[in-house]
Design a protein around this motif. Structure first.
Motif, PDB file in Angstrom:
ATOM      1  N   ILE A   1       0.824  -1.209   0.000  1.00 18.11           N
ATOM      2  CA  ILE A   1       0.000   0.000   0.000  1.00 18.11           C
ATOM      3  C   ILE A   1       0.863   1.268   0.000  1.00 18.11           C
ATOM      4  O   ILE A   1       0.472   2.293  -0.553  1.00 18.11           O
ATOM      5  CB  ILE A   1      -1.008  -0.022   1.174  1.00 18.11           C
ATOM      6  CG1 ILE A   1      -2.295   0.703   0.800  1.00 18.11           C
ATOM      7  CG2 ILE A   1      -0.443   0.549   2.440  1.00 18.11           C
ATOM      8  CD1 ILE A   1      -3.122  -0.011  -0.204  1.00 18.11           C
TER       9      ILE A   1
ATOM     10  N   GLU B   1       2.068   2.481  -3.508  1.00 15.95           N
ATOM     11  CA  GLU B   1       1.148   3.332  -4.260  1.00 15.95           C
ATOM     12  C   GLU B   1       1.571   4.800  -4.193  1.00 15.95           C
ATOM     13  O   GLU B   1       1.244   5.580  -5.074  1.00 15.95           O
ATOM     14  CB  GLU B   1      -0.281   3.208  -3.722  1.00 15.95           C
ATOM     15  CG  GLU B   1      -0.924   1.878  -3.942  1.00 15.95           C
ATOM     16  CD  GLU B   1      -2.325   1.796  -3.361  1.00 15.95           C
ATOM     17  OE1 GLU B   1      -2.967   0.746  -3.553  1.00 15.95           O
ATOM     18  OE2 GLU B   1      -2.794   2.768  -2.722  1.00 15.95           O
TER      19      GLU B   1
ATOM     20  N   THR C   1      -6.886  -4.561   1.223  1.00 13.39           N
ATOM     21  CA  THR C   1      -6.241  -3.373   0.663  1.00 13.39           C
ATOM     22  C   THR C   1      -6.977  -2.089   1.026  1.00 13.39           C
ATOM     23  O   THR C   1      -6.344  -1.099   1.406  1.00 13.39           O
ATOM     24  CB  THR C   1      -6.121  -3.508  -0.868  1.00 13.39           C
ATOM     25  OG1 THR C   1      -5.341  -4.675  -1.146  1.00 13.39           O
ATOM     26  CG2 THR C   1      -5.453  -2.304  -1.486  1.00 13.39           C
TER      27      THR C   1
ATOM     28  N   ARG D   1      -5.322   0.900   3.153  1.00 14.51           N
ATOM     29  CA  ARG D   1      -5.249   2.224   2.523  1.00 14.51           C
ATOM     30  C   ARG D   1      -5.874   3.287   3.432  1.00 14.51           C
ATOM     31  O   ARG D   1      -5.339   4.379   3.592  1.00 14.51           O
ATOM     32  CB  ARG D   1      -5.942   2.192   1.168  1.00 14.51           C
ATOM     33  CG  ARG D   1      -5.711   3.443   0.342  1.00 14.51           C
ATOM     34  CD  ARG D   1      -6.354   3.332  -1.040  1.00 14.51           C
ATOM     35  NE  ARG D   1      -5.644   2.349  -1.858  1.00 14.51           N
ATOM     36  CZ  ARG D   1      -6.216   1.286  -2.424  1.00 14.51           C
ATOM     37  NH1 ARG D   1      -7.500   1.056  -2.298  1.00 14.51           N
ATOM     38  NH2 ARG D   1      -5.479   0.458  -3.157  1.00 14.51           N
TER      39      ARG D   1
ATOM     40  N   ARG E   1      -3.492   3.928   6.271  1.00 21.79           N
ATOM     41  CA  ARG E   1      -2.364   4.703   5.734  1.00 21.79           C
ATOM     42  C   ARG E   1      -2.714   6.175   5.583  1.00 21.79           C
ATOM     43  O   ARG E   1      -1.944   7.053   5.999  1.00 21.79           O
ATOM     44  CB  ARG E   1      -1.954   4.131   4.376  1.00 21.79           C
ATOM     45  CG  ARG E   1      -0.829   4.914   3.695  1.00 21.79           C
ATOM     46  CD  ARG E   1      -0.773   4.696   2.214  1.00 21.79           C
ATOM     47  NE  ARG E   1      -1.963   5.216   1.554  1.00 21.79           N
ATOM     48  CZ  ARG E   1      -2.331   4.878   0.317  1.00 21.79           C
ATOM     49  NH1 ARG E   1      -1.610   4.023  -0.387  1.00 21.79           N
ATOM     50  NH2 ARG E   1      -3.417   5.402  -0.219  1.00 21.79           N
ATOM     51  N   ASP E   2      -3.871   6.453   5.020  1.00 23.76           N
ATOM     52  CA  ASP E   2      -4.264   7.842   4.788  1.00 23.76           C
ATOM     53  C   ASP E   2      -4.505   8.583   6.100  1.00 23.76           C
ATOM     54  O   ASP E   2      -4.167   9.766   6.226  1.00 23.76           O
ATOM     55  CB  ASP E   2      -5.485   7.904   3.877  1.00 23.76           C
ATOM     56  CG  ASP E   2      -5.176   7.410   2.465  1.00 23.76           C
ATOM     57  OD1 ASP E   2      -3.981   7.284   2.111  1.00 23.76           O
ATOM     58  OD2 ASP E   2      -6.144   7.134   1.724  1.00 23.76           O
TER      59      ASP E   2
END
Length: 142
Positions: free
Chosen positions: A58, A61, A114, A118, A121-122
């Motif tokens: 991830i 990206e 995923t 994600r 992560r954000d």
């Protein structure tokens, strides 16, 4: 505050959330021209053998490569030498020193799909940016 502001990102395994936080912090240091003025510490209380594969995937990206990172153990002494310690929501950290501890209460990305990784992560990216808003103000004021 010493000449160098120290910030730590800590979780149990140092294999997911704290690794993402550290990578975003490294970007913040570079983008805000804080090289040599901010030191980043990361580690875990029971480090894993490797960064979680879904975390490596991830972060790719965003053109961040965590594949060569190795989780490490962090000591209480290292953390007590920090100005801010961000825990990922999995810590019972108790420090004797005058350290600002921020517990982020983040979900563990290990084994998650995923979309969930994600989202974590954000969230981390936003939290790290907020921490660096504070750090930048303190460094500039010193």
């Amino acid at each position: 505050m010493t000449d160098t502001f120290r910030v730590a990102f800590v979780c149990v395994q140092n294999a997911g959330r704290s690794q993402m936080s550290t990578a975003f912090a490294e970007r913040e240091v570079a983008e805000r021209s804080l090289d040599g003025r901010v030191e980043i510490v990361t580690g875990g209380t029971d480090p894993a053998d490797h960064v979680h594969p879904e975390v490596v995937e991830i972060m790719r990206e965003l053109d961040i490569d965590l594949s060569d990172r190795t989780p490490r153990e962090v000591s209480t002494a290292e953390l007590e030498a920090c100005d801010i310690v961000a825990t990922m929501g999995c810590s019972t950290l108790s420090l004797d020193a005058d350290v600002e501890v921020r517990d982020w209460a983040l979900s563990d990305p290990d084994g998650r799909d995923t979309a969930a990784v994600r989202e974590i992560r954000d969230d981390i990216r936003e939290r790290v940016a907020t921490v660096f808003d504070d750090i930048e103000a303190r460094v500039e004021a010193a």
